[in-house]
Design a protein around this motif. Sequence first.
Motif, short mmCIF file in Angstrom:
data_model
loop_
_atom_site.label_atom_id
_atom_site.label_comp_id
_atom_site.label_asym_id
_atom_site.label_seq_id
_atom_site.Cartn_x
_atom_site.Cartn_y
_atom_site.Cartn_z
N MET A 70 -39.79 61.80 33.07
CA MET A 70 -39.22 61.51 31.75
C MET A 70 -38.56 60.14 31.74
N MET A 71 -37.79 59.84 32.78
CA MET A 71 -37.11 58.55 32.85
C MET A 71 -38.11 57.40 32.91
N SER A 72 -39.16 57.56 33.72
CA SER A 72 -40.16 56.50 33.88
C SER A 72 -40.86 56.21 32.56
N GLN A 73 -41.19 57.29 31.82
CA GLN A 73 -41.84 57.11 30.52
C GLN A 73 -40.93 56.31 29.58
N ALA A 74 -39.66 56.64 29.56
CA ALA A 74 -38.72 55.92 28.71
C ALA A 74 -38.59 54.46 29.14
N ASN A 75 -38.53 54.23 30.46
CA ASN A 75 -38.40 52.86 30.98
C ASN A 75 -39.55 51.98 30.54
N ILE A 76 -40.77 52.51 30.66
CA ILE A 76 -41.96 51.73 30.31
C ILE A 76 -41.91 51.30 28.84
N TYR A 77 -41.55 52.24 27.98
CA TYR A 77 -41.50 51.92 26.55
C TYR A 77 -40.38 50.93 26.23
N ILE A 78 -39.22 51.12 26.84
CA ILE A 78 -38.11 50.20 26.57
C ILE A 78 -38.46 48.78 27.01
N PHE A 79 -39.11 48.65 28.15
CA PHE A 79 -39.51 47.32 28.61
C PHE A 79 -40.51 46.67 27.67
N GLN A 80 -41.48 47.44 27.17
CA GLN A 80 -42.65 46.85 26.52
C GLN A 80 -42.63 46.89 25.00
N MET A 81 -41.85 47.76 24.37
CA MET A 81 -41.82 47.79 22.92
C MET A 81 -41.14 46.54 22.36
N PRO A 82 -41.58 46.09 21.20
CA PRO A 82 -41.00 44.85 20.63
C PRO A 82 -39.56 45.07 20.16
N SER A 83 -38.81 43.98 20.06
CA SER A 83 -37.44 44.01 19.55
C SER A 83 -37.45 44.50 18.10
N PRO A 84 -36.50 45.28 17.65
CA PRO A 84 -35.26 45.68 18.32
C PRO A 84 -35.35 47.02 19.07
N TYR A 85 -36.56 47.52 19.27
CA TYR A 85 -36.73 48.84 19.90
C TYR A 85 -37.00 48.74 21.39
N GLY A 86 -37.13 47.53 21.90
CA GLY A 86 -37.37 47.33 23.31
C GLY A 86 -37.20 45.86 23.66
N LEU A 91 -28.85 48.96 24.13
CA LEU A 91 -29.58 48.26 25.20
C LEU A 91 -30.52 47.18 24.68
N PRO A 92 -31.60 47.55 24.00
CA PRO A 92 -32.49 46.48 23.53
C PRO A 92 -31.92 45.86 22.27
N PRO A 93 -32.17 44.56 22.08
CA PRO A 93 -32.91 43.68 22.98
C PRO A 93 -32.01 42.75 23.80
N ASN A 94 -30.68 43.01 23.82
CA ASN A 94 -29.74 42.01 24.35
C ASN A 94 -29.17 42.33 25.73
N HIS A 95 -29.49 43.47 26.29
CA HIS A 95 -28.84 43.87 27.54
C HIS A 95 -29.88 44.18 28.63
N LEU A 96 -30.81 43.29 28.81
CA LEU A 96 -31.90 43.50 29.76
C LEU A 96 -31.39 43.71 31.18
N TRP A 97 -30.52 42.82 31.65
CA TRP A 97 -30.09 42.90 33.05
C TRP A 97 -29.15 44.08 33.30
N ALA A 98 -28.43 44.48 32.28
CA ALA A 98 -27.61 45.69 32.41
C ALA A 98 -28.51 46.91 32.57
N PHE A 99 -29.59 46.93 31.82
CA PHE A 99 -30.56 48.02 31.91
C PHE A 99 -31.21 48.05 33.29
N ILE A 100 -31.60 46.87 33.80
CA ILE A 100 -32.22 46.80 35.13
C ILE A 100 -31.23 47.27 36.20
#
Length: 497
Positions: free
Chosen positions: A288-304, A364-373
Motif C-alpha cells: 500500500m505504501m509503495s503504491q502511494a509513493n509511486i503516485y506521489i512522486f509521479q503525479m503532476p502538481s498539486p497532487y504530486g 506534502l506535494p508539491p513543496n516538501h519533496l525532501w521531507a517526503f524522501i
Amino acid sequence: MKMKVARNEGTYDIAYAKRAMLVVVILPLLVMYTEAMLTPALPTIQKEFGVNPNDVSWVLTIYLLVGTVSVALFGKLGDMYGKKRMFLVALGFYTLGVILNGFAQSFQWLLVTRAIQGFGMAIFPLAFSLVREEFPPKMVPQVQGMISAMFGVGMVIALPLGAYVTQNFGWRWTYHSAAPFAIIMFILAWKVLRESRYINPGKLDWPGALILVWAVVPALVAVTRAPNVGWKAEQTIVLFVVSIIGLIALYLWEKRADNPLIPLDIISSRNPAIVNLGIMFAAFGISMMSQANIYIFQMPSPYGFGKTILQSGLLMTPQALVMLIVAPLAGRIMPKVGAKPLALAGALIASSGLGILAKYAPELPPNHLWAFIAMITYVGAGITLMNISLINILVFSVPPRVMGVATGANSLFRNFGSTWGPAVAGTVMSTYYVLAQIPSVPVPIKIPTTRAYEVLFGGAATVYLLLAILVLATREVMKRGKIHEVENEGEKEITVG
C-alpha cells in the motif's frame, strides 16, 4: 576471530559459508532487477500486443499465481530431496523464463513464459533454508540482513534502469540484459552451494498440492481483478467462496495426510504462526505504501511532485542506502539485543513514520519533496528492522528437517499480503480522485487526491501498529549472545562470540 561452532553432525565450515553468502546475497539483486524492470515496460507491452490494461496486468498476475503455489511445493520437495537440488531446479525455471520472455512473439507466449518464470519464486524460501542450515548461527542474522537489504537496492536500481532500457532499446531488452546474469547465478549456485545435510524422505502429498491450488488461485485472481470489476461483483464473490471452500478442504486433508504438504503442527506453532501472520500484514502495508509513493512522486502538481520514472528511482536512492546500512548492522547486533526488541522497534518506527505521512499528506506535494524522501527513508529503516527480525525468529523456531516447508509457507503468506496491498490501494485511489487534463494525454485522467494518501498511509500505519502488538506475543530466540535454536531432537542453546 576464527569461529567454529560444534553441532551433532560436525562443524560449520566458515570458509564455505562466506562463499555461499555471496551467492544468496546477490540473488535478490537479480530477481528485483528482473521484476522491477518490467513495471515501466507494461504500457509498451500493452501497445505492441494490442491488449487492454486489464489483460496486460496478467503479465504480473500469472507470475504471482504460479509462484505462490510453487513456494509451498518446492519447499516441501527441498525437505524431501535436498534443498540445493530443488533450489537449482527452481533457479533453472526462473532462468529459462527470463530467457524466453525476451523472445515472446505473442501475448500468449509471454504469459506462458512468465508462468515458467513463476516456478522460480521458490528460490527464496529454499535460500533462507540453506542459510539457516549450513551457516553458523552467528552469521545467520547478518546474512538474512544482507538479503533483505538487496531487495531494496535492486528495486531502486531497476526502476530507473528499466525505464531507460525500455525507452531506448525496447522492452525485450529488459530480459535480454538480465538473462546472462541469471545464467551466471545458476552456474555459481551449482558450483558453490552444497547439498543440505537434512533429508526428510517420503511420498509427495499430491492431493494436498492440488487442493492448495484450489484454495490459493481463485482468491488471488479475485483480489487482482476486484479493483476493475468491483469487490461486490458476482465473479469476485464466487471466486472468494470457491477459495474459502478450498481452504477448508486443505485443512481437513492436511490434518489427516501421512506426509502433508503443509504440516499444520509446524505452521500453527506459536512463533511460526505469528511470523507468518506478521509477514502477510507487513507485505500488505509495504505494498500500500509503495503504491502511494509511486503516485506521489509521479503525479503532476498539486497532487504530486511531477517526477519521471527515472527521477523517481533516483530519489528513492537514500532509502536504499539506509536499508543497505541498517540491514547488516541489525544482523550483527541481533544476537546481543534479541530479535524480538528489534522487530518491535522496527514496527513502531514504521507505524510512526506512516502516521506522520498520513497527517501531513495534504501538505506534502508539491513543496516538501525532501521531507517526503526523509520520511519514507525513516519508514524503510523500520520495515527493514522488522523483516530481518521476523525471518530470524522463524528460522530459529523450527527444526532444520522441515525448514523448506516453514520458509515456503512463509513466502506463501507474504505473497497473499503483496497481492492484497495493490488491490486495496487501487480501490482507495479510485474512490478519492479528481479528473485532470494532462497536456500529453488527450482525455482527462483520474488522479488520486491527498485524501487517498491519507487513507493509504494511515491504513499502513495501523497495520504496523498491530504488528508491534503481534511481536509482543513471540518467544525470543536470541539474547545476550545466546541463540536458542530448535533442532531435530529438541531445543538447544548456542553461545556465539
